[in-house]
Design an enzyme around this catalytic site. Structure first.
Site, short mmCIF file in Angstrom:
data_model
loop_
_atom_site.label_atom_id
_atom_site.label_comp_id
_atom_site.label_asym_id
_atom_site.label_seq_id
_atom_site.Cartn_x
_atom_site.Cartn_y
_atom_site.Cartn_z
N ASP A 126 5.01 4.02 -2.25
CA ASP A 126 4.16 3.82 -1.08
C ASP A 126 3.23 2.63 -1.27
OD1 ASP A 126 5.05 6.30 0.25
OD2 ASP A 126 4.04 7.27 -1.42
N GLU B 267 5.75 9.54 -5.00
CA GLU B 267 6.06 9.39 -3.58
C GLU B 267 5.17 10.31 -2.74
OE1 GLU B 267 8.17 7.73 -0.39
OE2 GLU B 267 8.35 7.23 -2.51
N TYR C 127 17.31 9.45 5.64
CA TYR C 127 15.91 9.13 5.31
C TYR C 127 15.15 8.88 6.60
CZ TYR C 127 12.12 8.23 2.14
OH TYR C 127 10.94 8.34 1.47
N ARG D 261 0.96 13.94 1.57
CA ARG D 261 0.94 12.91 2.62
C ARG D 261 2.37 12.47 2.90
NH1 ARG D 261 1.60 8.08 3.88
NH2 ARG D 261 2.39 7.58 1.79
N LYS E 178 15.19 10.30 -0.89
CA LYS E 178 14.94 9.04 -1.60
C LYS E 178 16.01 8.81 -2.67
CE LYS E 178 11.40 6.08 -1.49
NZ LYS E 178 10.57 5.73 -0.34
#
EC number: 1.1.1.40
Length: 572
Positions: A269, A245, A102, A155, A173
């Site tokens: 987020d 996400e 990650y 994003r 994730k």
């Protein structure tokens, strides 16, 4: 105590294809009996390894590689080949391997995703599949899905619009859902919603694997998301967890507010980042020896992460007894146009809630000198935003300044741990979003920077929510999670500069979070899994995925000998 016997698992698969099934493959850990009965004898070298030896082999290969990106590819290939070994490797040293699977390495992997795409690890659902999303879901081989991580790639971390290349984020994730929280990987589904990209480089790249078109927006985008949510819930149930996400700010809050009361959903987020940041603040208060209501908090950034943290801080302040209006006044935000104040042009509805009466200011150094915050939190992905002057001022205003540089990846961090500790002469209470090495001060003291990683939050939340079948995920769950995380930080950890439990204890932290969520759910009558388990910890633990190999043999057993006696004569 004797080790538990391996769980027996039956499969109809035989031969070469079985060795290509990552859910079943054990490589050299297959016993001779398994090799013979499964018709794979001869396909493997005549060697029999324990899982510990296999882990050692992977680690040796890992350490021989020169770049983190190559190490990422090694681990992803292992995930494709032998799932249980992949998770055994991750859990053997989560602190070592998490930065590879990650953040920060996954950011580079996403930038290169079109180049390194090997095989499907999730579902690619495009805007052109509108009206047929239910059919696309049927392509996934698993019938039982309990958790989905979905992004539209607009994003990705602090890297911007990566379009379809953002698939690396849901994949990474969900790997942490299992490694850190014990979720069954076969019950997890990564999804990318490809509606196009505004990234010119990708649109011109002949190797780009996504749709070569501008992003679809407006009602067409909203209808597409509505269909996706309905299709998922229809196929997998209303308590299938859907984690949003890396959606753009313009969509993140809007979609969260739209779906949170209809579906089992959250936005990591916004809510996950908020929970881990508040956990760090709660731990920091044990060092400053005062209350949250004594703080003045300044955010560099006013996007979904900053606003999510700010909202959860307000909830924590209200729980401390402060009225909401006074709680909001404790929080100041700075965006790309400067300090957020009343009367400033083009403020979103979310930002407006935290706008105060003050003159407009643009320069962060001047704003810090004016506001004199006790806590400074960076979430704007502007590398180096916390200048030497800002750090000196924070140390001048406060005996123990709280400084969180939470932006990812490392290149976007507002300051490094070394800069922060050395400029403040070791007085800063520091946390970061990406990992930093320990820092030794001139006096010989070594400080270990706390990493405010969302991985402390989302695996435990997911495990608890799925275990008891919650259908809605409230903000209160994230405040509770923050409190549980902070409680796991010992006084010794605080002396070392750590605001979070060591990462190698993250499975235990996730278990405690899940246990608390389950207890609260049954107490509040929001759980849907019945009968209610008496021992909540044992119940949650029983749901957790084991990295131990199963015994893959037919179910063979004996009957009493007299029953098996072979008849040799015909009775007269």
């Amino acid at each position: 105590m004797e080790p538990e016997a391996p769980r027996r698992r039956h499969t109809h698969q035989r031969g070469y294809l079985l060795t290509r099934n990552p859910h079943l493959n054990k490589d050299l850990a297959f016993t001779l009996e398994e090799r013979q009965q499964l018709n794979i004898h001869g396909l493997l070298p005549p060697s029999f390894n324990s899982q510990e030896i296999q882990v050692l082999r992977v680690v040796k290969n890992f350490e021989h590689l020169n770049s983190d990106f190559d190490r990422y590819l090694l681990l992803m290939d292992l995930q494709d080949r032998n799932e249980k070994l992949f998770y055994r490797v991750l859990t053997s040293d989560i602190e070592k391997f998490m930065p590879i699977v990650y953040t920060p390495t996954v950011g580079l992997a996403c930038q290169q995703y079109s180049l390194v795409f090997r095989k499907p690890r999730g579902l690619f659902i495009t805007i052109h599949d509108r009206g047929h999303i239910a059919s696309v879901l049927n392509a996934w081989p698993e019938d039982v899905i309990k958790a989905i991580v979905v992004t539209d790639g607009e994003r990705i971390l602090g890297l911007g619009d990566l379009g379809c290349n953002g698939m690396g984020i849901p994949v990474g994730k969900l790997a942490l859902y299992t490694a850190c929280g014990g979720m069954n990987p076969q019950e997890c589904l990564p999804v990318i919603l490809d509606v196009g990209t505004e990234n010119e480089e990708l649109l011109k790249d002949p190797l780009y694997i996504g749709l070569r078109q501008r992003r679809v927006r407006g009602s067409e985008y909203d209808d597409f998301l509505d269909e996706f949510m309905e299709a998922v819930s229809s196929k997998y149930g209303m308590n299938c967890l859907i984690q949003f996400e890396d959606f753009a700010n313009v969509n993140a809050f809007r979609l969260l507010n739209k779906y949170r009361n209809q579906y089992c959903t959250f936005n990591d987020d916004i809510q996950g980042t908020a929970s881990v940041a508040v956990a760090g603040l709660l731990a920091a208060l044990r060092i400053t020896k005062n209350k949250l209501s004594d703080q003045t908090i300044l955010f560099q950034g006013a996007g979904e992460a900053a606003l999510g943290i700010a909202h959860l801080i307000v909830m924590a302040l209200e729980k401390e007894g402060l009225p909401k209006e006074k709680a909001i006044k404790k929080i100041w935000l700075v965006d790309s146009k400067g300090l957020i104040v009343k009367g400033r042009a083009s403020l979103t509805q979310e930002k407006e809630k935290f706008a105060h009466e003050h003159e407009e200011m643009k320069n962060l150094e001047a704003i810090v000198q004016e506001i004199k915050p006790t806590a400074l939190i960076g979430v704007a992905a502007i590398g180096g935003a916390f200048s030497e002057q800002i750090l000196k001022d924070m140390a001048a205003f406060n005996e123990r300044p709280i400084i969180f540089a939470l932006s990812n990846p490392t290149s976007k961090a507002e300051c490094s741990a070394e800069q922060c500790y050395k400029i403040t002469k070791g007085r800063a209470i520091f946390a970061s979003g990406s990992p930093f090495d320990p820092v030794t001060l001139p006096n010989g003291q070594t400080l270990y920077p706390g990493q405010g990683n969302n991985s402390y939050v989302f695996p435990g939340v997911a495990l608890g929510v799925v275990a008891c079948g919650l259908r809605q995920i409230t903000d209160n769950i994230f405040l509770t999670t923050a409190e549980v995380i902070a409680q796991q930080v010992s006084d010794k950890h605080l002396e070392e500069g750590r605001l979070y439990p060591p990462l190698n204890t993250i499975r235990d932290v996730s278990l405690k979070i899940a246990e608390k969520i389950v207890k609260d759910a049954y107490q509040e009558k929001t759980a849907t899994v019945y009968p209610e388990p008496q021992n909540k910890e044992a119940f949650v633990r029983s749901q957790m995925y084991s990295t131990d190999y199963d015994q893959i043999l037919p179910d063979c057993y004996s009957w009493p000998e007299e029953v098996q006696k072979i008849q040799t004569k015909v009775d007269q």
